[in-house]
Scaffold this motif. Structure first.
Motif, PDB file in Angstrom:
ATOM      1  N   ARG A  40      29.203 -23.309  37.057  1.00 43.60           N
ATOM      2  CA  ARG A  40      28.229 -23.818  35.914  1.00 43.60           C
ATOM      3  C   ARG A  40      28.614 -23.176  34.721  1.00 43.60           C
ATOM      4  O   ARG A  40      28.389 -23.829  33.464  1.00 43.60           O
ATOM      5  N   LEU A  41      28.940 -22.080  34.577  1.00 46.30           N
ATOM      6  CA  LEU A  41      29.127 -21.342  33.285  1.00 46.30           C
ATOM      7  C   LEU A  41      30.672 -21.334  33.036  1.00 46.30           C
ATOM      8  O   LEU A  41      31.064 -20.698  31.941  1.00 46.30           O
ATOM      9  N   GLY A  42      31.507 -22.086  33.437  1.00 45.32           N
ATOM     10  CA  GLY A  42      32.931 -22.363  33.240  1.00 45.32           C
ATOM     11  C   GLY A  42      33.903 -21.337  33.773  1.00 45.32           C
ATOM     12  O   GLY A  42      34.857 -21.069  33.216  1.00 45.32           O
ATOM     13  N   ASN A  43      33.407 -20.852  34.838  1.00 50.80           N
ATOM     14  CA  ASN A  43      34.150 -20.027  35.419  1.00 50.80           C
ATOM     15  C   ASN A  43      34.890 -18.888  34.780  1.00 50.80           C
ATOM     16  O   ASN A  43      36.209 -18.712  34.475  1.00 50.80           O
ATOM     17  N   PRO A  44      33.961 -17.972  34.023  1.00 47.52           N
ATOM     18  CA  PRO A  44      34.595 -17.003  33.187  1.00 47.52           C
ATOM     19  C   PRO A  44      35.475 -15.842  33.883  1.00 47.52           C
ATOM     20  O   PRO A  44      36.360 -15.264  33.157  1.00 47.52           O
ATOM     21  N   HIS A  45      34.950 -15.762  34.957  1.00 54.29           N
ATOM     22  CA  HIS A  45      35.975 -14.634  35.899  1.00 54.29           C
ATOM     23  C   HIS A  45      37.185 -15.039  36.100  1.00 54.29           C
ATOM     24  O   HIS A  45      38.143 -14.386  36.471  1.00 54.29           O
ATOM     25  N   HIS A  46      37.726 -16.351  35.586  1.00 56.86           N
ATOM     26  CA  HIS A  46      39.272 -16.699  35.568  1.00 56.86           C
ATOM     27  C   HIS A  46      39.962 -16.407  34.370  1.00 56.86           C
ATOM     28  O   HIS A  46      40.824 -16.575  34.209  1.00 56.86           O
ATOM     29  N   GLU A 125      23.634 -10.940  41.271  1.00 57.01           N
ATOM     30  CA  GLU A 125      24.353 -12.179  40.917  1.00 57.01           C
ATOM     31  C   GLU A 125      24.407 -12.484  39.526  1.00 57.01           C
ATOM     32  O   GLU A 125      25.411 -12.665  38.902  1.00 57.01           O
ATOM     33  N   VAL A 126      23.089 -12.588  38.986  1.00 58.01           N
ATOM     34  CA  VAL A 126      22.809 -13.029  37.575  1.00 58.01           C
ATOM     35  C   VAL A 126      23.381 -11.897  36.711  1.00 58.01           C
ATOM     36  O   VAL A 126      24.316 -12.206  35.661  1.00 58.01           O
ATOM     37  N   THR A 127      23.428 -10.680  37.014  1.00 62.66           N
ATOM     38  CA  THR A 127      24.072  -9.638  36.480  1.00 62.66           C
ATOM     39  C   THR A 127      25.419  -9.658  36.146  1.00 62.66           C
ATOM     40  O   THR A 127      26.102  -9.434  35.156  1.00 62.66           O
ATOM     41  N   THR A 128      25.966  -9.871  37.227  1.00 62.59           N
ATOM     42  CA  THR A 128      27.549 -10.051  37.383  1.00 62.59           C
ATOM     43  C   THR A 128      27.977 -11.167  36.537  1.00 62.59           C
ATOM     44  O   THR A 128      29.128 -11.078  35.691  1.00 62.59           O
ATOM     45  N   ALA A 129      27.307 -12.219  36.811  1.00 64.47           N
ATOM     46  CA  ALA A 129      27.769 -13.579  35.801  1.00 64.47           C
ATOM     47  C   ALA A 129      27.481 -13.156  34.415  1.00 64.47           C
ATOM     48  O   ALA A 129      28.430 -13.519  33.482  1.00 64.47           O
ATOM     49  N   VAL A 130      26.592 -12.341  33.936  1.00 64.17           N
ATOM     50  CA  VAL A 130      26.184 -11.978  32.389  1.00 64.17           C
ATOM     51  C   VAL A 130      27.774 -11.242  32.174  1.00 64.17           C
ATOM     52  O   VAL A 130      28.058 -11.378  31.009  1.00 64.17           O
ATOM     53  N   ALA A 131      28.142 -10.149  32.977  1.00 64.57           N
ATOM     54  CA  ALA A 131      29.202  -9.374  32.625  1.00 64.57           C
ATOM     55  C   ALA A 131      30.542 -10.143  32.390  1.00 64.57           C
ATOM     56  O   ALA A 131      31.238  -9.872  31.509  1.00 64.57           O
ATOM     57  N   PHE A 132      30.861 -10.942  33.613  1.00 66.68           N
ATOM     58  CA  PHE A 132      31.964 -11.924  33.386  1.00 66.68           C
ATOM     59  C   PHE A 132      32.072 -12.711  32.316  1.00 66.68           C
ATOM     60  O   PHE A 132      33.099 -12.891  31.575  1.00 66.68           O
ATOM     61  N   CYS A 133      30.811 -13.147  31.867  1.00 66.96           N
ATOM     62  CA  CYS A 133      30.624 -13.863  30.551  1.00 66.96           C
ATOM     63  C   CYS A 133      31.234 -13.205  29.418  1.00 66.96           C
ATOM     64  O   CYS A 133      31.807 -13.549  28.598  1.00 66.96           O
ATOM     65  N   PHE A 135      32.785 -10.318  29.235  1.00 67.74           N
ATOM     66  CA  PHE A 135      34.191  -9.765  29.218  1.00 67.74           C
ATOM     67  C   PHE A 135      34.965 -10.944  28.853  1.00 67.74           C
ATOM     68  O   PHE A 135      36.170 -10.690  28.339  1.00 67.74           O
ATOM     69  N   ALA A 136      34.794 -12.177  29.312  1.00 65.79           N
ATOM     70  CA  ALA A 136      35.930 -13.297  29.086  1.00 65.79           C
ATOM     71  C   ALA A 136      35.677 -13.621  27.605  1.00 65.79           C
ATOM     72  O   ALA A 136      36.888 -14.108  27.287  1.00 65.79           O
ATOM     73  N   ARG A 137      34.687 -13.186  27.051  1.00 68.53           N
ATOM     74  CA  ARG A 137      34.613 -13.928  25.666  1.00 68.53           C
ATOM     75  C   ARG A 137      35.057 -12.774  24.504  1.00 68.53           C
ATOM     76  O   ARG A 137      35.027 -12.839  23.361  1.00 68.53           O
ATOM     77  N   THR A 138      35.335 -11.487  24.953  1.00 72.07           N
ATOM     78  CA  THR A 138      36.017 -10.385  24.146  1.00 72.07           C
ATOM     79  C   THR A 138      37.184  -9.835  24.434  1.00 72.07           C
ATOM     80  O   THR A 138      37.431  -9.740  25.836  1.00 72.07           O
ATOM     81  N   ALA A 155      28.893  -9.957  45.078  1.00 71.71           N
ATOM     82  CA  ALA A 155      29.104 -10.844  44.274  1.00 71.71           C
ATOM     83  C   ALA A 155      30.307 -10.647  43.440  1.00 71.71           C
ATOM     84  O   ALA A 155      30.900 -11.653  42.817  1.00 71.71           O
ATOM     85  N   THR A 156      30.961  -9.556  43.161  1.00 69.82           N
ATOM     86  CA  THR A 156      32.055  -9.014  42.290  1.00 69.82           C
ATOM     87  C   THR A 156      33.086  -9.848  43.139  1.00 69.82           C
ATOM     88  O   THR A 156      34.421  -9.718  42.531  1.00 69.82           O
ATOM     89  N   ASN A 157      33.280 -10.062  44.375  1.00 70.75           N
ATOM     90  CA  ASN A 157      34.293 -10.290  45.163  1.00 70.75           C
ATOM     91  C   ASN A 157      34.905 -11.567  45.065  1.00 70.75           C
ATOM     92  O   ASN A 157      35.741 -12.345  45.817  1.00 70.75           O
ATOM     93  N   VAL A 158      34.404 -12.345  43.802  1.00 68.17           N
ATOM     94  CA  VAL A 158      34.972 -13.866  43.572  1.00 68.17           C
ATOM     95  C   VAL A 158      36.096 -13.635  42.793  1.00 68.17           C
ATOM     96  O   VAL A 158      36.889 -14.522  42.444  1.00 68.17           O
ATOM     97  N   LEU A 159      36.512 -12.379  42.353  1.00 69.51           N
ATOM     98  CA  LEU A 159      37.767 -11.971  41.706  1.00 69.51           C
ATOM     99  C   LEU A 159      38.903 -12.202  42.473  1.00 69.51           C
ATOM    100  O   LEU A 159      39.238 -11.599  43.588  1.00 69.51           O
ATOM    101  N   ALA A 160      39.667 -13.062  42.034  1.00 75.31           N
ATOM    102  CA  ALA A 160      40.906 -13.546  43.036  1.00 75.31           C
ATOM    103  C   ALA A 160      41.975 -12.840  42.813  1.00 75.31           C
ATOM    104  O   ALA A 160      42.930 -12.745  43.754  1.00 75.31           O
ATOM    105  N   GLU A 161      42.391 -12.311  41.533  1.00 65.24           N
ATOM    106  CA  GLU A 161      43.872 -11.890  41.406  1.00 65.24           C
ATOM    107  C   GLU A 161      43.537 -10.575  40.487  1.00 65.24           C
ATOM    108  O   GLU A 161      44.316 -10.253  39.478  1.00 65.24           O
ATOM    109  N   PRO A 162      43.183  -9.837  41.046  1.00 65.34           N
ATOM    110  CA  PRO A 162      43.089  -8.246  40.602  1.00 65.34           C
ATOM    111  C   PRO A 162      44.368  -7.607  40.439  1.00 65.34           C
ATOM    112  O   PRO A 162      45.202  -7.997  41.305  1.00 65.34           O
TER     113      PRO A 162
END
Length: 446
Positions: A40-46, A125-133, A135-138, A155-162
């Motif tokens: 929903r947030l545009g997948n910032p973790h990618h 989960e909310v905190t993780t999404a906040v962090a990923f947003c 990090f993706a914008r800076t 929740a952090t294990n959505v990271l696919a390519e560390p």
């Protein structure tokens, strides 16, 4: 409130109050909600800088701190996501070297909570999404992500390519969550199950760098690495390290390094530092020279890990010459690390507070011979062992004769001051207690 999350900033507090109302109020493992929320947030973790992902029972926070120290010593910048916070919620999210500011935090919490409507997303989960947003914008050169609970379903294990994954020390903790029966997960001994969960962060073609474990735990980790097609680099099999002659001696296929020992207290910190070095040496996304690795040993700090309190309102309660160490460790392996740190020193006066779901006896046993007195305190705002329970455990099982109760940290320290002689004091048993101590002593982490 989850994890005692409060803020002096009204805008941040308003969003934390909202989070409390919307979240289920408990830890919830699984990747479906966080994946939906991030989508929903545009997948910032990618869209993150090169990611270093760290799991483990003890030492993962310190390993992340050493990673950050080395990256910054190389003149690069790093985002860092860690938990829990000690005093301020902001401590969880470090953007390109700086703790997130209140204005950015309140705006991001509001945005993520808007997108989380109807999901029953957890606090983490909310905190993780906040962090990923954030990090993706800076822009930054690297991203260091600490697992919150377990690994496989964190929740952090959505990271696919560390670019590198690391597993620190493994031991028993959070048993209610990590040892629960689950369809599709085979029955196995408790420590093997812990290893199974922590190794769940392994990713295809990514290095998985690990410490030494028992044979069965090591096999469990190796099996998970193979299943996920990760490249396993186990300590003792491709890389190793040893602390002697006042130096940290590290070796791997690229060669040998002789580094300073970490300035952080505790002999176990050499192991955490070595894991960070190995993670950096087994990836190619960023270059960290040997000089930066050496500087990290000197520079790295991580609060509430055998931390010496500086002059402040709490330390000023004690006679001159007294010393207070603060450690948030709360499981048997953490107790063993404390014992090793104390083994060549004098006895200590222990001030102890522990959450109800922690093994107080298992934690205390390793360093019980070094305890001169034990004062038990409550942990306000959390379910905890009562001071009476802790005193009973110490007296009946560890044969510590001089035990007492106090209503809070200040009262406990005043009891020490009444002895009118310098004292070595260890405050331990909970990161929540540690955070309160830092707050009261005006040592807010920055």
């Amino acid at each position: 409130m989850p994890d005692h999350a409060t803020s002096t900033d009204p805008a941040v507090q308003a969003q934390l109050d909202r989070l409390t109302m919307l979240s289920p109020g408990k830890d919830v493992l699984g990747l479906e909600r966080i994946a939906t929320l991030l989508d929903r947030l545009g997948n910032p973790h990618h869209h993150l800088p090169p990611v270093f992902h760290v799991s483990g029972t003890n030492g993962k926070g310190s390993t992340c701190a050493f990673l950050r120290g080395a990256i910054e010593a190389a003149g690069l910048t790093a985002h860092v996501y860690s938990s829990p916070h000690l005093v301020r919620f902001n401590e969880r999210i470090r953007i390109a070297g700086q703790l997130i500011d209140d204005a950015s935090l309140s705006a991001l919490l509001s945005e993520v909570l808007d997108h989380a409507e109807g999901l029953e997303a957890s606090f983490f989960e909310v905190t993780t999404a906040v962090a990923f947003c954030a990090f993706a914008r800076t822009m930054a050169d690297a991203c260091i992500i600490e697992v919150g609970l377990g690994g496989r379903l964190d929740a952090t294990n959505v990271l696919a390519e560390p670019v590198a994954c690391g597993i620190a020390s493994l031991g028993l903790d959070h048993e209610a969550f990590l040892l629960a029966a689950e369809d599709g997960v085979p029955d196995m001994p408790p420590l093997d199950r812990i290893a199974f969960e922590k190794a769940g962060i392994a990713k295809a073609s990514a290095p998985l760098v690990t410490q030494k474990y028992s044979a069965s735990m090591a096999k469990t980790v190796a099996d998970q690495a193979s299943l996920h097609k990760a490249i396993l680099h186990a300590r003792g099999e491709g890389w190793d390290a040893a602390a002697y002659d006042g130096r940290l001696h590290y070796s791997d296929a690229k060669g040998k390094l002789t580094l300073p020992l970490p300035r952080m207290a505790g002999t176990h910190q050499a192991d955490n530092a070595a894991l960070a070095v190995a993670m950096l040496r087994h990836q190619t996304a960023i270059h960290i020279p040997e000089a930066a690795l050496a500087a990290a040993m000197e520079w790295t700090r991580w609060p509430a890990r055998m931390q010496t309190l500086t002059a402040g309102p709490l330390t000023n309660l004690l006679p001159d010459g007294s010393q207070i160490w603060l450690d948030g460790g709360h499981n048997p392996d953490a107790g063993a690390a404390i014992a090793k740190t104390l083994e060549n020193g004098a006895s200590v006066h222990v001030i102890l507070g522990m959450l109800k779901n922690k093994d107080a006896l298992g934690f205390l046993t390793p360093f019980a011979p070094k305890i001169a007195t034990l004062t038990a305190v409550p942990i306000q705002g959390h379910e905890h062992h009562t001071p009476g329970e802790l005193c009973g455990i110490a007296r009946a099982n560890l044969h510590i004769a001089d035990v007492r109760q106090a209503r809070d940290i200040v009262t406990a320290l005043e009891l020490m001051a009444g002895q009118q002689a310098p004292a070595n004091i260890l405050i331990c048993g909970s990161l929540y207690l540690a955070g309160e101590v830092l707050r009261q002593n005006d040592q807010v982490p920055d």
